[in-house]
Write a protein that holds these residues in place. Structure first.
Motif, PDB file in Angstrom:
ATOM      1  N   ARG A  60       0.824  -1.211   0.000  1.00 13.36           N
ATOM      2  CA  ARG A  60       0.000   0.000   0.000  1.00 13.36           C
ATOM      3  C   ARG A  60       0.859   1.262   0.000  1.00 13.36           C
ATOM      4  O   ARG A  60       0.507   2.254  -0.649  1.00 13.36           O
ATOM      5  CB  ARG A  60      -0.933  -0.016   1.210  1.00 13.36           C
ATOM      6  N   ASP A  61       1.992   1.226   0.713  1.00 15.55           N
ATOM      7  CA  ASP A  61       2.901   2.369   0.684  1.00 15.55           C
ATOM      8  C   ASP A  61       3.507   2.535  -0.707  1.00 15.55           C
ATOM      9  O   ASP A  61       3.653   3.652  -1.213  1.00 15.55           O
ATOM     10  CB  ASP A  61       4.019   2.188   1.714  1.00 15.55           C
ATOM     11  N   ALA A  64       0.857   4.111  -2.891  1.00 18.93           N
ATOM     12  CA  ALA A  64       0.701   5.540  -2.637  1.00 18.93           C
ATOM     13  C   ALA A  64       1.835   6.336  -3.288  1.00 18.93           C
ATOM     14  O   ALA A  64       1.609   7.411  -3.861  1.00 18.93           O
ATOM     15  CB  ALA A  64       0.653   5.804  -1.140  1.00 18.93           C
ATOM     16  N   ARG A  67       1.478   6.283  -7.349  1.00 27.84           N
ATOM     17  CA  ARG A  67       0.339   6.922  -7.995  1.00 27.84           C
ATOM     18  C   ARG A  67       0.693   8.275  -8.626  1.00 27.84           C
ATOM     19  O   ARG A  67       0.011   8.741  -9.533  1.00 27.84           O
ATOM     20  CB  ARG A  67      -0.815   7.079  -7.007  1.00 27.84           C
ATOM     21  N   ASP A  91      -8.288   4.173  -0.733  1.00 22.76           N
ATOM     22  CA  ASP A  91      -7.942   5.585  -0.563  1.00 22.76           C
ATOM     23  C   ASP A  91      -6.512   5.877  -1.016  1.00 22.76           C
ATOM     24  O   ASP A  91      -6.195   7.005  -1.398  1.00 22.76           O
ATOM     25  CB  ASP A  91      -8.109   6.004   0.902  1.00 22.76           C
ATOM     26  N   GLN A  92      -5.642   4.874  -0.967  1.00 27.44           N
ATOM     27  CA  GLN A  92      -4.253   5.075  -1.371  1.00 27.44           C
ATOM     28  C   GLN A  92      -4.038   4.879  -2.868  1.00 27.44           C
ATOM     29  O   GLN A  92      -2.914   4.967  -3.346  1.00 27.44           O
ATOM     30  CB  GLN A  92      -3.344   4.156  -0.568  1.00 27.44           C
TER      31      GLN A  92
END
Length: 222
Positions: A60-61, A64, A67, A91-92
């Motif tokens: 997920r990091d 983020a 993106r 959301d990420q």
């Protein structure tokens, strides 16, 4: 379609790669975030399947951070079933998620749904002039005639259909149809294009050879 699978479970990775390959997709595999970065630096993808817990960090990091520079749709693969975990992934920047263990048919359906949304369509079918191509059913229909296509023909026609009006080089088609570890040359593209050209003859379509550049698909009267 060309996918990047980022997953450190080798048994699961092999199963996913083999399943998607059966449908004619090209899949490159990264077992870590570092390997994923390497793949993304040399290739472009239609879809990324991204695990959350990887040896060198949290997917997920990575999502983020990525993106800001890549727009490729991402489906997060997670063993976490908490609503907060799923909401956080979305959301990420994730386009969808699927919880492990998952059924392969659900994974394939979610891949199709994400790609449809990214293409601005709510339906599987793609209009090609007066013909209608359904990559899910593997059929091409034209004036009451329906042609059933083989897997490689489906994926090749799908590439042309999603790039209507564009000239695609042999190397671009090779990248879309085969993973990097496949022992295939650009001569294979000539063979597959020739086969598809013969198969769709009379279906209102023509694959034009642009000498020295590549190929493009054109619609024509029957």
């Amino acid at each position: 379609m060309r996918y990047l699978l980022v997953e450190d479970n080798l048994e699961l990775s092999e199963a996913v790669v083999n399943r998607l390959a059966l449908d004619g997709h090209a899949v490159d595999h990264a077992a870590s975030l570092a390997e994923a970065e390497e793949w993304l630096s040399i290739a472009s993808y239609d879809l990324i399947l991204l695990d959350v817990m990887l040896p060198d960090g949290d997917g997920r990091d990575f999502l983020a951070r990525s993106r800001a520079r890549i727009e490729t749709p991402v489906i997060v693969l997670t063993a976490r079933s908490q609503v907060s975990d799923r909401v956080g992934a979305l959301d990420q920047g994730a386009d969808d998620y699927i919880t492990k263990p998952f059924d392969f048919s659900e994974l394939e359906a979610r891949c199709r749904a994400v790609l449809r949304r990214r293409g601005g369509s709510a339906r599987n079918e793609i209009d090609l002039g007066e013909a209608v191509f359904d990559p899910l059913a593997g059929t091409l229909s034209h004036h009451g005639t329906t042609l059933e296509l083989r897997n490689r023909e489906i994926r090749l026609l799908e590439v042309f259909a999603r790039h209507q009006g564009q000239i695609l080089s042999k190397s671009q088609l090779l990248d879309q149809l085969f993973s990097y570890d496949a022992q295939v040359t650009e001569n294979a593209i000539e063979v597959y294009v020739g086969r598809l050209r013969r198969r769709i003859d009379g279906m209102g379509l023509r694959i034009e050879t642009v000498r020295g550049v590549g190929y493009r698909i054109e619609t024509r009267a029957p």
